[in-house]
Design a protein around this motif. Structure first.
Motif, PDB file in Angstrom:
ATOM      1  N   VAL A  29      43.630  50.858  40.444  1.00 31.20           N
ATOM      2  CA  VAL A  29      42.383  50.242  40.899  1.00 31.20           C
ATOM      3  C   VAL A  29      42.089  48.995  40.077  1.00 31.20           C
ATOM      4  CG1 VAL A  29      39.879  50.583  41.020  1.00 31.20           C
ATOM      5  CG2 VAL A  29      41.415  52.355  41.853  1.00 31.20           C
ATOM      6  N   ASP A  30      42.346  49.042  38.785  1.00 28.93           N
ATOM      7  CA  ASP A  30      42.104  47.870  37.930  1.00 28.93           C
ATOM      8  C   ASP A  30      42.961  46.680  38.328  1.00 28.93           C
ATOM      9  OD1 ASP A  30      40.195  49.184  36.514  1.00 28.93           O
ATOM     10  OD2 ASP A  30      41.501  49.720  34.839  1.00 28.93           O
ATOM     11  N   VAL A  31      44.160  46.939  38.826  1.00 23.31           N
ATOM     12  CA  VAL A  31      45.018  45.843  39.288  1.00 23.31           C
ATOM     13  C   VAL A  31      44.348  45.111  40.450  1.00 23.31           C
ATOM     14  CG1 VAL A  31      47.204  45.322  40.446  1.00 23.31           C
ATOM     15  CG2 VAL A  31      47.173  46.830  38.473  1.00 23.31           C
ATOM     16  N   PHE A  32      43.768  45.855  41.378  1.00 21.51           N
ATOM     17  CA  PHE A  32      43.100  45.232  42.512  1.00 21.51           C
ATOM     18  C   PHE A  32      41.826  44.504  42.102  1.00 21.51           C
ATOM     19  CE2 PHE A  32      45.861  47.935  44.969  1.00 21.51           C
ATOM     20  CZ  PHE A  32      46.180  47.115  46.026  1.00 21.51           C
ATOM     21  N   LEU A  33      41.186  44.942  41.033  1.00 27.50           N
ATOM     22  CA  LEU A  33      39.991  44.253  40.555  1.00 27.50           C
ATOM     23  C   LEU A  33      40.318  42.865  40.031  1.00 27.50           C
ATOM     24  CD1 LEU A  33      38.118  47.110  38.682  1.00 27.50           C
ATOM     25  CD2 LEU A  33      37.456  46.015  40.812  1.00 27.50           C
ATOM     26  N   SER A  34      41.547  42.663  39.607  1.00 21.03           N
ATOM     27  CA  SER A  34      41.915  41.360  39.052  1.00 21.03           C
ATOM     28  C   SER A  34      42.283  40.338  40.123  1.00 21.03           C
ATOM     29  CB  SER A  34      43.088  41.520  38.081  1.00 21.03           C
ATOM     30  OG  SER A  34      44.246  41.943  38.781  1.00 21.03           O
ATOM     31  N   PHE A  35      42.454  40.766  41.354  1.00 19.38           N
ATOM     32  CA  PHE A  35      42.815  39.837  42.427  1.00 19.38           C
ATOM     33  C   PHE A  35      41.588  39.121  42.973  1.00 19.38           C
ATOM     34  CE2 PHE A  35      46.583  42.710  43.649  1.00 19.38           C
ATOM     35  CZ  PHE A  35      47.371  42.087  42.710  1.00 19.38           C
ATOM     36  N   ALA A  36      41.760  37.878  43.337  1.00 17.32           N
ATOM     37  CA  ALA A  36      40.697  37.144  44.022  1.00 17.32           C
ATOM     38  C   ALA A  36      40.659  37.574  45.484  1.00 17.32           C
ATOM     39  CB  ALA A  36      40.967  35.648  43.919  1.00 17.32           C
TER      40      ALA A  36
END
Length: 150
Positions: free
Chosen positions: A18-25
Motif C-alpha cells: 500500500v505504501d508503494v501506491f501512496l508514493s505514486f502521483a
C-alpha cells in the motif's frame, strides 16, 4: 504495560505494498490504467483478439466509469492506511460493552468499528478529491464533471 503482538509477515507485506501506491502521483495511476484498460490497452487487446470484435470491452477514456475507476484506484491506499491505524488502536472495551448490550457481531462492526475508522480515511479522500484534476486530465474525460471542475 500492554505488549502488542508483532505484525505478521503478511500484514507487513500488505502495508508495504500500500505504501508503494501512496508514493505514486495520480497521473501515473491513470496512465497505468490506460495502458491496461485503454482502447488500445492490454485488456482490450486481449478481448478483441479473443472475440474478434472491433469494439473495446472497457471503454475507459472519455467516460465516467474510467474516471471513477482511476479515482478509486488512486484513493484506496489513502483510505487503507488510516483505517489500518484506527483498527489497530481500537479499544476492545467498546466491543465488549456493545456485545454485552446484545449487539450482534455485524452490528458491532457497522455501528462501532466502521464509523470512526472510515471517518479518518473518508476525510482524507475528500481533501484529495477536492484538488484532483490529474485523473480527469489524463483520461481526457472532458464531459465528466468532478469536484475540481465544477
Amino acid at each position: 504495560m500492554i505488549r502488542r503482538p508483532a505484525p505478521r509477515c503478511g500484514a507487513k507485506a500488505v502495508a508495504e505494498f500500500v505504501d508503494v501506491f501512496l508514493s505514486f502521483a495520480s497521473f501515473l495511476i491513470t496512465l497505468a490504467l490506460l495502458f491496461v484498460h485503454g482502447n488500445a490497452g492490454l485488456a482490450n487487446g486481449i478481448w478483441t483478439g479473443v472475440t474478434g470484435g472491433a469494439e473495446a470491452a472497457v471503454p475507459l477514456p472519455d467516460h465516467t466509469v474510467g474516471v471513477l475507476l482511476a479515482e478509486i484506484t488512486y484513493c484506496t491506499p489513502f483510505v487503507m492506511r488510516p483505517l489500518h491505524a484506527a483498527l489497530s488502536q481500537l479499544d476492545t472495551a467498546q466491543l465488549e460493552v456493545a456485545s454485552s448490550l446484545g449487539a450482534q457481531p455485524a452490528q458491532i462492526v457497522r455501528r462501532v468499528i466502521l464509523p470512526g475508522a472510515l471517518a479518518a480515511g473518508g476525510s482524507l479522500v475528500l481533501v484529495l478529491c477536492l484538488d484532483e484534476f490529474g485523473i480527469v486530465l489524463f483520461t481526457s474525460a472532458k464531459d465528466v464533471t468532478t469536484l475540481p471542475r465544477s
